[in-house]
Design a protein around this motif. Structure first.
Motif, PDB file in Angstrom:
ATOM      1  N   GLY A  26       0.810  -1.215   0.000  1.00  0.00           N
ATOM      2  CA  GLY A  26       0.000   0.000   0.000  1.00  0.00           C
ATOM      3  C   GLY A  26       0.846   1.268   0.000  1.00  0.00           C
ATOM      4  O   GLY A  26       0.438   2.298   0.534  1.00  0.00           O
ATOM      5  N   TRP A  27       2.033   1.188  -0.591  1.00  0.00           N
ATOM      6  CA  TRP A  27       2.953   2.317  -0.643  1.00  0.00           C
ATOM      7  C   TRP A  27       2.907   2.989  -2.014  1.00  0.00           C
ATOM      8  O   TRP A  27       2.425   2.416  -2.984  1.00  0.00           O
ATOM      9  CB  TRP A  27       4.390   1.855  -0.385  1.00  0.00           C
ATOM     10  N   GLU A  70       9.843  11.460   2.039  1.00  0.00           N
ATOM     11  CA  GLU A  70      10.373  11.375   3.397  1.00  0.00           C
ATOM     12  C   GLU A  70       9.816  12.504   4.262  1.00  0.00           C
ATOM     13  O   GLU A  70       9.410  12.284   5.397  1.00  0.00           O
ATOM     14  CB  GLU A  70      11.905  11.422   3.354  1.00  0.00           C
ATOM     15  N   SER A  71       9.764  13.700   3.708  1.00  0.00           N
ATOM     16  CA  SER A  71       9.262  14.862   4.455  1.00  0.00           C
ATOM     17  C   SER A  71       7.793  14.703   4.831  1.00  0.00           C
ATOM     18  O   SER A  71       7.359  15.183   5.872  1.00  0.00           O
ATOM     19  CB  SER A  71       9.432  16.144   3.636  1.00  0.00           C
ATOM     20  N   SER A  72       7.034  14.025   3.964  1.00  0.00           N
ATOM     21  CA  SER A  72       5.610  13.822   4.255  1.00  0.00           C
ATOM     22  C   SER A  72       5.348  12.490   4.962  1.00  0.00           C
ATOM     23  O   SER A  72       4.192  12.099   5.122  1.00  0.00           O
ATOM     24  CB  SER A  72       4.784  13.923   2.972  1.00  0.00           C
ATOM     25  N   ARG A  73       6.441  11.809   5.361  1.00  0.00           N
ATOM     26  CA  ARG A  73       6.358  10.542   6.104  1.00  0.00           C
ATOM     27  C   ARG A  73       5.629   9.468   5.296  1.00  0.00           C
ATOM     28  O   ARG A  73       4.897   8.644   5.830  1.00  0.00           O
ATOM     29  CB  ARG A  73       5.685  10.733   7.467  1.00  0.00           C
ATOM     30  N   GLN A  74       5.819   9.465   3.988  1.00  0.00           N
ATOM     31  CA  GLN A  74       5.168   8.515   3.087  1.00  0.00           C
ATOM     32  C   GLN A  74       6.146   7.411   2.693  1.00  0.00           C
ATOM     33  O   GLN A  74       7.226   7.704   2.187  1.00  0.00           O
ATOM     34  CB  GLN A  74       4.692   9.249   1.821  1.00  0.00           C
ATOM     35  N   ASP A  75       5.787   6.156   2.936  1.00  0.00           N
ATOM     36  CA  ASP A  75       6.589   5.036   2.467  1.00  0.00           C
ATOM     37  C   ASP A  75       6.526   5.022   0.939  1.00  0.00           C
ATOM     38  O   ASP A  75       5.463   5.274   0.351  1.00  0.00           O
ATOM     39  CB  ASP A  75       6.020   3.713   2.994  1.00  0.00           C
ATOM     40  N   ASN A 113      17.518   7.773   4.356  1.00  0.00           N
ATOM     41  CA  ASN A 113      17.735   6.373   4.699  1.00  0.00           C
ATOM     42  C   ASN A 113      16.991   5.536   3.666  1.00  0.00           C
ATOM     43  O   ASN A 113      15.766   5.436   3.709  1.00  0.00           O
ATOM     44  CB  ASN A 113      17.237   6.073   6.109  1.00  0.00           C
ATOM     45  N   ILE A 114      17.736   4.973   2.719  1.00  0.00           N
ATOM     46  CA  ILE A 114      17.161   4.205   1.611  1.00  0.00           C
ATOM     47  C   ILE A 114      17.687   2.777   1.680  1.00  0.00           C
ATOM     48  O   ILE A 114      18.884   2.559   1.860  1.00  0.00           O
ATOM     49  CB  ILE A 114      17.556   4.824   0.249  1.00  0.00           C
TER      50      ILE A 114
END
Length: 182
Positions: A26-27, A70-75, A113-114
């Motif tokens: 679901g990403w 990353e800024s929106s905390r989305q996977d 972090n990837i």
């Protein structure tokens, strides 16, 4: 929040694996090929491999996409060749990886972090896949240039290597286990 880059040579299954993984979890999913300039696509379609000058603006744009997620905390999952270590460094650190920090805003130079997922397999298997692919700008004759440019990830990079000789469900499950085990 997790960022995954599914990487490998053309024909290794980056888009198939990345889109399947993202759908299962679901990403968000991004295909780096969608962000190549028309000039890059034209060059590859003409059988000419891209050079670093061609790739660096493209990689910086991809870093910006990952930074936004990353800024929106989305996977998110990105399918991207990321063949060379410097390319992966640009995805992690943006323009600062190449010594050009003018385009970056203050506070945006922290590394992302990837998890890099290297899809690895024999050249003959990948060549057979490319022979079957239709409507893509990357011709089979450029496959060797991809292998020539490939610098497989090594420590201290954050990566796993997954064999293409496994089934698609097995590949996705192996990546899932790596993501959720730490």
């Amino acid at each position: 929040m997790v960022l995954v880059v599914v990487m490998g040579v053309s024909g290794s299954g980056k888009t198939t694996v990345g889109s399947r993984l993202a759908a299962k979890l679901g990403w968000k999913f991004y295909d780096a090929d969608d962000y190549h300039s028309p000039e890059n696509k034209k060059k590859m379609a003409a059988g000419m491999p891209l050079n670093d000058e061609d790739r660096i603006p493209w990689l910086c744009a991809l870093h910006d996409i990952l930074r936004r997620e990353e800024s929106s905390r989305q996977d998110a999952v990105l399918a991207c060749s990321a063949l060379k270590k410097i390319y992966r460094h640009i995805l992690v650190s943006g323009a600062s990886a190449i010594g050009n920090t003018q385009s970056e805003k203050p506070g945006e130079n922290t590394a992302l972090n990837i998890l890099f997922v290297h899809l690895d397999g024999p050249a003959d298997l990948i060549a057979r896949r490319l022979e079957k692919r239709r409507g893509h700008f990357m011709p089979l004759k450029l496959l060797q240039s991809q292998f020539d440019a490939l610098e497989p990830p090594t420590a201290p990079e954050n990566f796993i290597t997954v064999s293409l000789e496994k089934s698609l469900p097995e590949i996705v499950l192996e990546i899932e286990k790596a993501i959720f085990s730490g």
